[in-house]
Structures are given as C-alpha cells and as structure tokens.
Design a protein around this motif. Structure first.
Motif, short mmCIF file in Angstrom:
data_model
loop_
_atom_site.label_atom_id
_atom_site.label_comp_id
_atom_site.label_asym_id
_atom_site.label_seq_id
_atom_site.Cartn_x
_atom_site.Cartn_y
_atom_site.Cartn_z
N ALA A 73 -16.05 -17.29 10.54
CA ALA A 73 -16.49 -15.90 10.42
C ALA A 73 -17.00 -15.51 8.73
CB ALA A 73 -15.46 -14.78 10.74
N MET A 74 -16.12 -15.92 7.88
CA MET A 74 -16.36 -15.76 6.35
C MET A 74 -17.69 -16.52 5.88
SD MET A 74 -12.49 -15.76 4.71
CE MET A 74 -12.75 -17.48 4.13
N GLY A 75 -17.68 -17.63 6.51
CA GLY A 75 -19.06 -18.54 6.17
C GLY A 75 -20.35 -17.96 6.65
N GLY A 76 -20.30 -17.49 8.02
CA GLY A 76 -21.47 -16.88 8.76
C GLY A 76 -21.73 -15.46 8.33
N THR A 77 -21.00 -14.68 7.57
CA THR A 77 -21.19 -13.31 7.26
C THR A 77 -22.47 -13.16 6.38
OG1 THR A 77 -19.10 -12.78 7.91
CG2 THR A 77 -20.34 -11.17 6.68
N SER A 78 -23.24 -12.48 6.73
CA SER A 78 -24.21 -12.29 5.59
C SER A 78 -24.18 -10.74 5.11
CB SER A 78 -25.90 -12.41 6.30
OG SER A 78 -26.80 -12.07 5.35
N ILE A 79 -23.62 -10.72 3.92
CA ILE A 79 -23.68 -9.25 3.17
C ILE A 79 -24.70 -8.85 2.38
CG2 ILE A 79 -22.17 -7.91 1.55
CD1 ILE A 79 -19.93 -10.13 2.27
N PRO A 80 -25.39 -7.78 2.77
CA PRO A 80 -26.70 -7.34 2.18
C PRO A 80 -26.68 -7.04 0.72
CG PRO A 80 -26.12 -5.92 3.81
CD PRO A 80 -25.23 -7.02 3.89
N ASN A 81 -27.40 -6.75 0.01
CA ASN A 81 -27.46 -6.30 -1.33
C ASN A 81 -27.37 -4.81 -1.17
OD1 ASN A 81 -27.47 -5.55 -4.03
ND2 ASN A 81 -29.43 -6.63 -4.46
N LEU A 82 -26.34 -4.08 -1.33
CA LEU A 82 -26.21 -2.67 -1.14
C LEU A 82 -26.63 -1.93 -2.23
CD1 LEU A 82 -23.16 -2.68 1.14
CD2 LEU A 82 -25.67 -2.44 1.82
N LYS A 83 -26.94 -2.67 -3.46
CA LYS A 83 -27.19 -1.80 -4.50
C LYS A 83 -28.42 -1.02 -4.41
CE LYS A 83 -27.85 -2.58 -9.58
NZ LYS A 83 -27.88 -3.40 -10.64
N PRO A 84 -28.63 0.13 -4.57
CA PRO A 84 -29.76 1.07 -4.51
C PRO A 84 -30.92 0.70 -5.55
CG PRO A 84 -28.07 2.22 -5.42
CD PRO A 84 -27.39 1.10 -5.07
N THR A 85 -32.17 0.63 -5.03
CA THR A 85 -33.20 0.33 -5.96
C THR A 85 -33.90 1.72 -6.28
OG1 THR A 85 -34.68 -0.09 -4.22
CG2 THR A 85 -33.56 -1.99 -4.95
N SER A 86 -34.09 1.70 -7.70
CA SER A 86 -34.74 2.97 -8.43
C SER A 86 -36.35 2.87 -7.77
CB SER A 86 -34.82 3.15 -9.70
OG SER A 86 -35.52 1.98 -10.32
N LYS A 87 -36.63 4.16 -7.51
CA LYS A 87 -38.32 4.35 -7.09
C LYS A 87 -39.17 4.43 -8.30
CE LYS A 87 -37.21 5.80 -2.71
NZ LYS A 87 -37.45 6.90 -1.33
N ASP A 88 -38.44 4.84 -9.67
CA ASP A 88 -39.16 4.90 -10.66
C ASP A 88 -39.03 3.71 -11.47
OD1 ASP A 88 -40.59 5.86 -12.90
OD2 ASP A 88 -39.03 7.16 -13.62
N PRO A 89 -40.31 2.90 -11.60
CA PRO A 89 -40.16 1.65 -12.66
C PRO A 89 -39.73 2.01 -14.02
CG PRO A 89 -42.28 2.41 -11.93
CD PRO A 89 -41.36 3.11 -11.23
N ASP A 90 -39.81 2.98 -14.72
CA ASP A 90 -39.55 3.33 -15.97
C ASP A 90 -38.01 3.70 -16.04
OD1 ASP A 90 -41.90 3.21 -16.90
OD2 ASP A 90 -42.33 5.56 -16.56
N ASP A 91 -37.21 3.80 -14.82
CA ASP A 91 -35.77 4.16 -14.76
C ASP A 91 -35.01 2.71 -14.54
OD1 ASP A 91 -33.37 5.12 -14.59
OD2 ASP A 91 -33.54 5.76 -12.36
N SER A 92 -34.51 2.35 -16.05
CA SER A 92 -33.70 0.87 -15.87
C SER A 92 -32.40 1.15 -15.88
CB SER A 92 -34.21 0.22 -17.24
OG SER A 92 -33.78 1.25 -18.44
N LYS A 93 -31.88 1.96 -14.97
CA LYS A 93 -30.22 2.11 -15.09
C LYS A 93 -29.83 0.95 -14.08
CE LYS A 93 -29.77 6.70 -16.06
NZ LYS A 93 -28.99 8.15 -15.41
#
Length: 93
Positions: A73-93
């Motif tokens: 179960a631990m090896g087969g779990t795929s955890i997605p990247n939940l970090k939000p992406t910014s829509k503004d390319p100038d926003d580098s946070k």
C-alpha cells in the motif's frame, strides 16, 4: 454556463515513485514470498510438530503477509503534487 473545464475535472500530475516507495514495493514482494514459504512449511511439517510450534509458524506467516500488505500500500500510493501553481508568471512565491 461557462465553457471552461471545472476544477475537479482537471488532470492531476503524479510525480514518479520515490526511492522509499520502490524499496517498500521490494520489501512487500519479499514478505509475500516469505508468507508463501511459511504456508508451505506449515503444511509440510504441520502434523509433525507440537501445537505451540505450529502456532508460531502460523503467526510468522500472518506477520509476513501483513507486512507485505502494508508495504504494498505504501509503495503503490501515488501522492500528487498539491502545491498550488500561480497563474501569474511574474509571481515567484
């Protein structure tokens, strides 16, 4: 009504498996193999040994199987990247 795809229908990018997930999958396969060996040994020598040794063989087999299930179960779990992406390319946070 909007023509845009709703947010809950957007595809999720899953990262590749990490090292510990791969190691966990290998441990799971080894544990399932050991559980199978334990079943065979218990069936072969089950009538020739005392009840407490037979119980120990069964407990060891069950433990190996349970470790295999958890590691799979631990090896087969795929955890997605939940970090939000910014829509503004100038926003580098």
């Amino acid at each position: 009504m909007s023509k845009e795809t709703p947010a809950h229908h957007l595809p999720v990018a899953h990262p590749p498996k990490r090292l510990w997930q791969k190691i966990s999958s290998i441990i799971a396969k080894a544990s399932f193999g050991l559980a199978a060996v334990g079943v065979v040994v218990t069936l072969i020598y089950g009538n020739d040994v005392e009840a407490d040794i037979k119980a120990a063989l069964g407990a060891t087999t069950f433990f190996c199987f349970a470790v295999g299930v958890v590691c799979q179960a631990m090896g087969g779990t795929s955890i997605p990247n939940l970090k939000p992406t910014s829509k503004d390319p100038d926003d580098s946070k």
